[in-house]
Structures are given as structure tokens and as C-alpha cells.
Design a protein around this motif. Sequence first.
Motif, short mmCIF file in Angstrom:
data_model
loop_
_atom_site.label_atom_id
_atom_site.label_comp_id
_atom_site.label_asym_id
_atom_site.label_seq_id
_atom_site.Cartn_x
_atom_site.Cartn_y
_atom_site.Cartn_z
N THR A 1 35.25 -71.16 53.41
CA THR A 1 33.95 -70.97 52.77
C THR A 1 34.00 -69.98 51.61
O THR A 1 32.98 -69.68 51.00
N GLY A 2 35.20 -69.46 51.32
CA GLY A 2 35.37 -68.58 50.18
C GLY A 2 34.75 -67.21 50.34
O GLY A 2 34.43 -66.54 49.34
N ARG A 3 34.57 -66.75 51.57
CA ARG A 3 33.99 -65.43 51.80
C ARG A 3 35.09 -64.37 51.75
O ARG A 3 36.14 -64.54 52.36
N THR A 4 34.83 -63.30 51.04
CA THR A 4 35.80 -62.22 50.91
C THR A 4 35.24 -60.95 51.53
O THR A 4 34.12 -60.53 51.22
N ILE A 5 36.01 -60.34 52.42
CA ILE A 5 35.60 -59.10 53.08
C ILE A 5 36.73 -58.09 52.94
O ILE A 5 37.90 -58.41 53.18
N LYS A 6 36.39 -56.89 52.54
CA LYS A 6 37.39 -55.85 52.36
C LYS A 6 37.80 -55.24 53.69
O LYS A 6 37.00 -55.13 54.61
N GLU A 7 39.07 -54.85 53.75
CA GLU A 7 39.55 -54.19 54.96
C GLU A 7 38.86 -52.84 55.13
O GLU A 7 38.65 -52.11 54.17
N LYS A 8 38.55 -52.52 56.39
CA LYS A 8 37.84 -51.28 56.68
C LYS A 8 38.69 -50.29 57.46
O LYS A 8 38.44 -49.08 57.42
N GLN A 9 39.68 -50.78 58.17
CA GLN A 9 40.37 -49.90 59.11
C GLN A 9 41.73 -50.47 59.46
O GLN A 9 42.00 -51.65 59.26
N ALA A 10 42.57 -49.59 59.99
CA ALA A 10 43.83 -50.06 60.57
C ALA A 10 43.52 -50.69 61.92
O ALA A 10 42.47 -50.41 62.52
N ALA A 11 44.39 -51.53 62.40
CA ALA A 11 44.09 -52.23 63.65
C ALA A 11 45.33 -52.35 64.52
O ALA A 11 46.41 -52.69 64.05
N SER A 12 45.15 -52.03 65.77
CA SER A 12 46.18 -52.26 66.78
C SER A 12 45.51 -52.25 68.13
O SER A 12 44.46 -51.63 68.32
N PHE A 13 46.11 -52.94 69.08
CA PHE A 13 45.56 -53.02 70.43
C PHE A 13 46.66 -52.72 71.44
O PHE A 13 47.84 -53.04 71.21
N ALA A 14 46.27 -52.13 72.54
CA ALA A 14 47.25 -51.77 73.57
C ALA A 14 47.93 -52.99 74.15
O ALA A 14 49.08 -52.94 74.59
N ASP A 15 47.22 -54.13 74.14
CA ASP A 15 47.78 -55.35 74.74
C ASP A 15 48.13 -56.39 73.68
O ASP A 15 48.16 -57.59 73.98
N GLN A 16 48.39 -55.97 72.44
CA GLN A 16 48.60 -56.94 71.38
C GLN A 16 49.87 -57.77 71.57
O GLN A 16 50.00 -58.85 70.99
N GLU A 17 50.81 -57.30 72.40
CA GLU A 17 51.98 -58.12 72.68
C GLU A 17 51.62 -59.34 73.52
O GLU A 17 52.40 -60.29 73.63
N GLU A 18 50.44 -59.31 74.14
CA GLU A 18 49.99 -60.44 74.95
C GLU A 18 49.27 -61.49 74.12
O GLU A 18 48.94 -62.56 74.63
N ILE A 19 49.01 -61.17 72.85
CA ILE A 19 48.35 -62.14 71.98
C ILE A 19 49.34 -63.24 71.63
O ILE A 19 50.49 -62.97 71.31
N SER A 20 48.90 -64.48 71.71
CA SER A 20 49.78 -65.61 71.39
C SER A 20 50.29 -65.51 69.96
O SER A 20 49.54 -65.08 69.07
N PRO A 21 51.55 -65.89 69.73
CA PRO A 21 52.13 -65.77 68.38
C PRO A 21 51.30 -66.45 67.30
O PRO A 21 51.18 -65.93 66.18
N TRP A 22 50.71 -67.60 67.63
CA TRP A 22 49.94 -68.34 66.62
C TRP A 22 48.62 -67.66 66.25
O TRP A 22 48.01 -68.00 65.23
N ALA A 23 48.19 -66.70 67.06
CA ALA A 23 46.90 -66.05 66.81
C ALA A 23 47.02 -64.58 66.45
O ALA A 23 46.04 -63.96 66.03
N LYS A 24 48.20 -64.01 66.58
CA LYS A 24 48.36 -62.56 66.45
C LYS A 24 47.94 -62.06 65.07
O LYS A 24 47.20 -61.06 64.94
#
Length: 670
Positions: free
Chosen positions: A606-629
Amino acid sequence: MKKKIMAWVLAFLIIFLQMPTLAFAEAKEENQAEKTYTIPVQLMHAYNPGKASMGNGALIHEAKVVVKDGKVQVDLTFKGLEFMNMYGHLTKLFVYKDNIFPGTETSPMKVIENMQDTGLDGKTHTFPKVLRFEMDQKAFLQAECIWVQVNVDAMDALNSNMQGEASYDKIIQGAGAQNAKLVFDLTEMKKDLEGGEEPPSPQPGIADKKALIKAIQDYGNAGGEAYTYESNTRYIKAYQNALTLLGLDASQKVINEAVKNLKSAYEGLVKAQTPSNGGNSGGNNFNTGTGNQNGNNLNPGNNNQQQANVITYQVPVEVLKAFDSGYSMANNAINHTAYVEVSKNQCRYNVQFGPMQRNFGGKTLTGNLYNLFILDGGERQANQGANNTWSWIMNKKADKVRIKVWVDAMDHIASDTEHGNPLIKGKGAQEAILSLNWNQAKEVSRSGTANNNNLFQAGFQNSQTTTNTDPFKQTETQKTVTSQETAIKSKTGFSDTNGHWAKTAIDYVTGKGYFMGIGGGKFAPDETTTRGQFVTVLGRMAQVKTKDYSSSSFSDVAISSYYGPYVEWAAKKQIIQGVGDGKYDPNRTISREEMALMIRNFLKATGRTIKEKQAASFADQEEISPWAKDAVLEMAKLGLVKGTDKGNFEPRGPFTRAQVAQVLYNIDHH
């Protein structure tokens, strides 16, 4: 001649010399070294992908699997199941023969170890703790799941016809049996057995389903009401079984049997509907007539009776299982007399439910139905009246009505509230079929308007189902389309969102028309969201013109469904992908990681642009599927999604309606 003889001798010698090698290979196969694995396992719902079975809370989610000589031996461990101050147990577990489902033959798992534990009645009883089944190693590794039938004492108790204080000797074993599937994570086991390479998974659709699809088209939606209750019930079972098989990998034998049964059941309906004696059926005639016919004429023509705007009938009603044969658990709670008001081409159905109650050891196990939905091409909420009566309007006198019910006890079990998890309303929702026996319907009143004073005297104690002055003037929640499309928009909030953390977002998105309520002034913020629903709100946000999409790319998405055009739009825009075999799986609860990927694709499309606001990490991010990480972390950096209080993302957790509202709000307020 000598050359031929020499050739035969040489061939014989080659075979003879190879025999020890072959024998050694066979012996090696027979003497395969024993290997033991600890495998993750879940007990999942038989028909709703991604939804846990009621018995999943009783299963220890690690199975012991022993492999030897081409066979596997699987041990499952169970514990007590806590819910609503009661304590239930799995009592028996059956596997379907040859892992064919729906199948007709099952065999019980072997009890390896018992345990002594407190039962429903507060006394100590013996329950199975470890159950075992065996099967061929190759079949086990290639199976998508293992089909089972589960007996739980609490479910059996609710379905057994017991009066007063209940005891275990009065429970009918299997009365509340539920089909389910055991889903194993065989990743590590396959790598070990196959030398690091997984064998190719079995191709879906192992049987030709064209004949099944044609049979459903030819014999589906059989019309008419003047046939026997028995033939109606038989047809419902055959039709629902055929629909279920469309979503399963069934053998050709099972497919062929389903086609045969559906055709036979349909022919039974046609035969039962055929009037005798030149059109005089001798029983209930539902067609317009011109003469003096025997029985009740529910659409009277010129039969010298005064015409009425509204005719009310008492109709026997029972609740059948939606996917299997037999009665639904809700059959013990329904008033078995329904009242149907007929006006011209519209009918309003009125049914009443009481509590499902059993007393054990001084404690009362009670299940109360508190929400009812009609599934007739969509999903719409029925109107609730006094004394737990429910009403809805249809354009026909239906012999079968597909419904979904919310029962508090089932929600508590499915939500596992006894272990501190929040109650999710509707998580234990059950589908069923209301089967109305029009063959024994009785006319009870005629009047110029509906809801006359005599309507409920026989069974509902004069309770009124609605306050509408014109009962056949459809409200938004009564139209025969999904409630997701028609429930009333709210700009000021709902009765169930006061004090909710997402109230501001909910009021905003409903005011914008992205989201709808569920009717009755409610939003159901903590109810989960399906893949079809999520794509629908994205499509509304993008102001998609649904008329531009007239065909579907997925076999399990009807373009006529409320989400059909939106799913097709999303597929064309590469916002979504299917799940394989030409399917989208629209009714499966969407996971948080699926949501993140769709949102990223939506922003790009849809061509929407949003600026980054923050750094991101999660304690369980290794459990996120590779295709979605990447998508999860990107959406977190944009501030569109957040983790839990513990810093986890919970990638495979469900996505609630409130969370959807908040994400849409965040996008518009970036």
C-alpha cells in the motif's frame, strides 16, 4: 544350445553368490539397534487447525519414542486436568486403524502405568498415567499426525444421562468422546535416523477428491422438510463427513465410501420426501395446497382456513455433533421443543438452553451456554432473550441449522485457567447441528403479529425472545451474512471494553469501519482472530473494492464469503501466501509471527512509510520462525508490535481482536 546352458548356469551362480549378502541385509534390518527419543507432542483439535484439543491440558508434552526393527513404540504420559474447581482425567485413548480418519475401527492404547489420584467425586481412583501404541516406523515418520479418540471422565459425565448426585459407576464411558490428533515434532528424530536429511513429507491429497467435490455439489443442500427424522439425521452425518474429508489426507477407499454414503443418504431423503396418494402425504405437508390434506399444512393455501400473518409451530429439536455421529454435549442442555414463527418467506427460530449440571462429591460441575452463533454461509450472533432463549431469522423452514456455541466450562478448560492463564471467551467454542424434526411439528397459534402471548406457554414460560415490534424486520446482526460484516459500528466503545487497555484503539478502528463488533453492543476484545478476519480488516483499511474480485485462487476460500474478496486482493498484492495444496486456511487462528509478516507486506503493497522508532529484540526471538524473524523485528522497530511484560514476543501465540485494533491504530498514528 551350450551357450544358453552356460548363460543359465552363470545367472544361477550370480544369484547364489548374492544370497548371503541379501540374508545379511535382512538380518541387519531385523536386528536394528534400539534407539530412544524424547519427542515434543501436542493433542490438537481434530477439525480446527492450530487449535488445541480439550484434553491437551492433561497431556505431558514429551513423548518417549523407541525405534527398533522397523517399528516405533510411543509412550504418552498424562496427568489430572484442573478446571472450574473440578479435577478430571483422561480415562481411555484410542488410535484409528491404519491412521485412517474418519475411520470406523479404533483400538485402545495399552496402559503401561497407572496412578492413584483424586477423581471428580473427591475420592481416590485409579487412572491411566502412561499409555502406549505401536506402529510401522516408516508410516510414523511420514504421518502428518496420529488420529485418536479421547475419553475424559468430565466430558463423559456431562454427556451421561444422570440424575442427582453422580458417581463413577453411572458414567457412560465414551459418552463425551472427542476426536483429536497427536502432533509430534519429529525434526530431530528424522535427522538422526536419516543421516541428517529429512525424508520428503507425504504429498497432500493422496486421494482424488474430484468425485467427492462433485458428490457434495450434486447431493449437497438437499431441500424439503417433509421427510423422516431418521433420514434427515443420516443425511446430515454423510454430508458433514464428506465436507470434513475435503480438508484431510484420506485414502481413496475412504473417499469412495464417503461418496457412496452421501449419495445413498440423499436418495433416502428424496424417497422420504416423495408424497403418496396423489400428493396427500398423510403427514405434515409444507407445500402450498389447494385441497383438504391430512396433517398440519405449514404453508396453507386455499384450504378454507383464515390466513394469518404469523403461524407458530412447536418443532422437536435435538443437537447433533457437527463432524461426527451422535449427539452433541449441548443436547443435554437444550429444551427439546423449539418454537418457529413463520411469516411469508421468513422464519424466526426460538430455542432455549439450560445449564449442563452434574454433582460430584459435594461439588457441582456446571456448564452454561452464554453465546450462540448461526453458521449459514457466514457467522452471525443469535439474539439472547429471557431465560436463556435464543432467536434468529432465516428465509426457510430448515431441518438442520449449523451453530457454534460458547460454554463457560469449555472455555475454562481450553484456556487452562487453573494454572493462572487468562480466560479467553470462545476459546472452547464447539460447533454443532440443530436438527429439527418437522415431521412431528405442531401448529400452536396464528396471529397477525409474532410473539403473541401463547408463544412460549408450553415450554418457555411466556418469555419473549426479542422486543422488536416487527420480528421479521432484520436488524444488522440478524441478516444472513457474517456478523463481521454487519455488526454495529461503534465510535464510543462497547460494553465489554470499558477499562480495557486497548479501548482507545478499539473505538478508533470501529469508528473508521476497519473493525466491527460481534453484536449486542460487544466487541469481544480478547477473542482470537482468524487468518480470514485479519486479511479482511487490512482490506477495509486499504479501502478495497470487493466487486473487483469475482474468483478465488484458493480451494478453501469461497469468493462469496465475507473474507473471500479480501483474501483474493491480499493474494494478488503478495500480502499473503497459501499453506500449500492450493489452500489458505482462513479459519485458523492467526499467530503473532504470521501477523507481523502480513503487516510488513501490507505496508509495502500500500506504499505506507513509517520511520523506525526504536531498537528491537526479544528474549525468545530465537523461537521465531526463520521466514518471519526479519518481519517481526522490523515491525517492532517501527513501534507497530510489542512484546510481553517478560520481554518475549511469543511468535506462535494467538493474536486477539484487541491486539489487531492496536496495530491498526498504530499504523494510522505513526
